[in-house]
Design a protein around this motif. Structure first.
Motif, PDB file in Angstrom:
ATOM      1  N   UNK A 193       0.819  -1.194   0.000  1.00 22.28           N
ATOM      2  CA  UNK A 193       0.000   0.000   0.000  1.00 22.28           C
ATOM      3  C   UNK A 193       0.855   1.247   0.000  1.00 22.28           C
ATOM      4  N   UNK A 213      -4.068  -0.657  10.576  1.00 24.09           N
ATOM      5  CA  UNK A 213      -3.872  -0.845   9.140  1.00 24.09           C
ATOM      6  C   UNK A 213      -3.936   0.525   8.455  1.00 24.09           C
ATOM      7  N   UNK A 222     -11.790  11.449   7.445  1.00 29.72           N
ATOM      8  CA  UNK A 222     -13.175  11.684   7.859  1.00 29.72           C
ATOM      9  C   UNK A 222     -13.232  12.727   8.979  1.00 29.72           C
ATOM     10  N   UNK A 223     -12.358  12.576   9.958  1.00 29.68           N
ATOM     11  CA  UNK A 223     -12.384  13.525  11.080  1.00 29.68           C
ATOM     12  C   UNK A 223     -11.844  14.898  10.684  1.00 29.68           C
ATOM     13  N   UNK A 283     -13.581  15.527   5.433  1.00 24.51           N
ATOM     14  CA  UNK A 283     -13.899  15.053   4.087  1.00 24.51           C
ATOM     15  C   UNK A 283     -15.196  14.233   4.138  1.00 24.51           C
ATOM     16  N   UNK A 284     -15.988  14.361   3.105  1.00 20.93           N
ATOM     17  CA  UNK A 284     -17.246  13.617   3.060  1.00 20.93           C
ATOM     18  C   UNK A 284     -16.966  12.147   2.758  1.00 20.93           C
ATOM     19  N   UNK A 285     -17.975  11.306   2.950  1.00 17.44           N
ATOM     20  CA  UNK A 285     -17.815   9.878   2.669  1.00 17.44           C
ATOM     21  C   UNK A 285     -17.467   9.669   1.203  1.00 17.44           C
ATOM     22  N   UNK A 286     -18.096  10.453   0.346  1.00 19.80           N
ATOM     23  CA  UNK A 286     -17.815  10.323  -1.081  1.00 19.80           C
ATOM     24  C   UNK A 286     -16.363  10.703  -1.373  1.00 19.80           C
ATOM     25  N   UNK A 325     -19.866   2.790   0.281  1.00 26.36           N
ATOM     26  CA  UNK A 325     -20.494   1.986   1.320  1.00 26.36           C
ATOM     27  C   UNK A 325     -19.514   1.466   2.367  1.00 26.36           C
ATOM     28  N   UNK A 352     -17.848   3.899   5.856  1.00 24.52           N
ATOM     29  CA  UNK A 352     -18.385   3.855   7.214  1.00 24.52           C
ATOM     30  C   UNK A 352     -17.815   2.681   7.999  1.00 24.52           C
ATOM     31  N   UNK A 353     -17.750   1.526   7.342  1.00 25.39           N
ATOM     32  CA  UNK A 353     -17.222   0.332   7.996  1.00 25.39           C
ATOM     33  C   UNK A 353     -15.766   0.524   8.387  1.00 25.39           C
ATOM     34  N   UNK A 395     -14.075   3.368   8.785  1.00 24.27           N
ATOM     35  CA  UNK A 395     -13.926   4.390   9.823  1.00 24.27           C
ATOM     36  C   UNK A 395     -14.345   3.813  11.184  1.00 24.27           C
ATOM     37  N   UNK A 396     -15.450   3.091  11.167  1.00 21.63           N
ATOM     38  CA  UNK A 396     -15.959   2.521  12.415  1.00 21.63           C
ATOM     39  C   UNK A 396     -14.942   1.544  13.022  1.00 21.63           C
ATOM     40  N   UNK A 446     -12.209   3.519  14.631  1.00 19.74           N
ATOM     41  CA  UNK A 446     -12.632   4.163  15.880  1.00 19.74           C
ATOM     42  C   UNK A 446     -12.772   3.147  16.996  1.00 19.74           C
ATOM     43  N   UNK A 447     -13.329   2.010  16.646  1.00 19.25           N
ATOM     44  CA  UNK A 447     -13.534   0.977  17.646  1.00 19.25           C
ATOM     45  C   UNK A 447     -12.185   0.509  18.216  1.00 19.25           C
TER      46      UNK A 447
END
Lengths: 357, 208
Positions: free
Chosen positions: B24, B156, B166-167, B170-173, B184, B187-188, B190-191, B194-195
């Motif tokens: 990456x 990762x 995101x924070x 920047x928008x999701x798009x 889609x 969100x997963x 980012x979540x 955060x988790x």
């Protein structure tokens, strides 16, 4: 009804409009999802505070700083970019050493046309301390560097496409190391070349700016040109279950150099005498024989351990980056360089390399 | 010359670079170089540099500062990123995403290399903590800020970058386009980040 995914719930916190009506409707009647959403909100808020920067930057002052940086002729050709933090990949030493590599291939006198003068036959790590990497002069200060070709990697669908686009045979991994599974992603890069034209004026200026005296340039050096070509290349990468790239197996047409103009020994020796190149490195480089075609691989000696091993009857260079739990092995065979690298130990990487088909 | 830089990144992937961990970042490094190689003359700076700079500089500093926790360092990163951008041929429409991703990667590499300099700013941060009045800042201690960044460096790479982008607003798009993710899955991703980070914070909090 099916619960919306975590990803959808998370987006709902930030961009409700981006979530479907059905999902939103579900939520109003689902205590479980509302509970999850509340946890997500708490987590997101806590992290937002923990990460939040303090103060706001002075854009005018920052623009003046950038303008000054872009106005310096020695610097524009090689923006500092990410390089400062990734010494081995980006520092000028790479440029200097690369030129030296090319030039050590010498042996042939001047030719009127492009003449192949170097073809990579093997790799040799050149140890440099991180401080050296930062201190070395940039070749673009000594002449014009023009790069042609697209340095980008494209992802392709499968092994067949990778082979078709690169024209290279894709090495096949016999046994994946423990902890790595699944299908790799395939990437292809096209050929790229760089042409360096020596400029005595520029070199003198650069030296003067650095407060150094440049050794007198040999006759005929001004305007001499060296052209290097590398690629195409192909790589396959496996991710670990955590989504981190765990293993990369790459292959590329190894660098080859061509020249027109002065004898190579002349350019090589002059480059090696430039101020800034540490004596031991210069000495090491100058011993690379003309017909060996050895590609020096600059590595920070304080971070990388190197050794050699045999892969498929060819001597390979093994690099270990202990602090990152990474290893790599690289070798050249008939003008093609192959590398295996990953978040693995040296034995595992070697075993993959030796098992390639 | 730039031969090893390009050829090496492609041929040898993670080979020579502490910090270029696997595909990456190596891929990214090459991608980021794309603009730089397409310049025709060494001195040319793209015409829209100042406009883009004035519009996006605070964003880029914000991205890097979220990773590094130091504004001085973040501004250094931003300078490097804009310098690269200035010589690149990145389409103007993609500039915001490109700059944000470049800043996040550069800052994460710096964070990961552990070569953080002791700056005046860090001293002043200590001083600020002592007199802080903002509720959020009072809750989030300097120690927590430090821990969250240590954990960020270990995530990762894609998760870390998605989280920071995101924070940073920047928008999701935009995050999806910049990271080559489907909208889609932003969100997963980012979540997950955060988790993982929250868990890290709580783990330490409960062990105190």
């Amino acid at each position: 009804m099916r619960h919306p995914s975590d990803g959808v719930l998370r987006r709902l916190l930030d961009e409700p409009a981006g979530v479907s009506d059905a999902d939103r409707a579900h939520l109003t009647g689902c205590p479980q999802c509302l509970g999850t959403l509340a946890t997500m909100r708490t987590d997101a808020t806590a992290l937002d505070s923990a990460l939040a920067p303090q103060g706001s930057p002075d854009v005018d002052a920052a623009w003046r700083r950038l303008s000054a940086a872009t106005a310096e002729p020695e610097r524009v050709a090689t923006p500092a970019r990410a390089g400062r933090f990734r010494p081995a990949m980006r520092r000028p030493v790479v440029a200097a050493v690369a030129a030296a590599v090319v030039l050590t291939g010498a042996g042939t006198a001047a030719a009127n046309d492009w003449l192949q003068i170097f073809r990579t036959e093997q790799v040799q790590p050149v140890a440099l301390s991180t401080a050296d990497l930062i201190a070395l002069p940039d070749l673009s200060a000594y002449g014009d560097v023009v790069v042609t070709g697209d340095g980008d990697l494209r992802t392709v669908d499968d092994a067949a496409a990778a082979e078709a686009e690169s024209g290279l045979e894709l090495p096949e991994v016999a046994d994946l190391p423990r902890g790595i599974s699944g299908e790799p992603t395939y990437q292809v890069g096209s050929e790229i070349s760089a042409t360096f034209t020596f400029s005595a004026d520029r070199a003198a200026q650069a030296a003067a700016a650095a407060g150094e005296t440049l050794p007198p340039a040999p006759a005929g050096l001004d305007g001499a040109t060296v052209r290097m070509v590398a690629g195409p290349g192909v790589a396959q990468a496996w991710e670990s279950s955590a989504g981190v790239p765990a293993l990369v197996v790459g292959r590329a047409v190894a660098p080859t150099a061509y020249s027109s103009g002065v004898p190579f020994e002349t350019v090589r020796d002059h480059l090696l005498s430039l101020p800034g190149l540490p004596d031991d490195v210069a000495a090491q480089l100058s011993t690379f024989t003309a017909d060996g075609g050895t590609l020096p691989l600059p590595v920070p000696s304080d971070r990388v351990s190197t050794s050699t091993a045999e892969v498929d009857g060819v001597q390979a260079t093994v690099l270990g980056l202990d602090e990152l739990s990474m290893s790599a092995v690289v070798w050249v065979d008939e003008g093609v360089v192959t590398a295996v690298a990953g978040s693995l130990d040296v034995d595992e990487v070697l075993s993959v390399a030796q098992g390639l088909r | 010359m730039e031969l090893i830089r390009h050829g090496g990144a492609r041929a040898a992937a993670a080979l020579a670079a502490p910090g270029a961990v696997g595909g990456i970042s190596a891929g990214r490094a090459v991608g980021r170089e794309r603009g730089a190689v397409s310049r025709s003359s060494p001195g040319a700076v793209r015409a829209d540099l100042e406009d883009v700079f004035r519009r996006d500089y605070p964003l880029v500093v914000g991205v890097a500062a979220r990773v590094l926790g130091s504004r001085d360092q973040a501004e250094d990163v931003a300078q490097d990123v804009f310098l690269s951008f200035g010589h690149s041929a990145v389409p103007a429409g993609e500039a915001r995403g490109w700059l944000s991703v470049a800043a996040a990667h550069t800052a994460l590499n710096l964070l990961r290399s552990g070569r953080r300099r002791a700056s005046r700013e860090e001293f002043s941060a200590v001083a600020q903590d002592a007199v802080v009045s903002d509720v959020a800042d009072a809750v989030v201690t300097r120690e927590e800020r430090r821990r969250v960044r240590t954990a960020l460096a270990q995530l990762p790479r894609k998760q870390a970058v998605a989280l920071v982008l995101r924070h940073s607003g920047l928008s999701y798009t935009e995050v999806a386009a910049a990271l080559d993710l489907s909208p889609g899955s932003v969100g997963t991703t980012v979540r997950r980040a955060e988790s993982a980070l929250r868990k890290e914070l709580n783990r330490h909090a409960s062990s105190l």
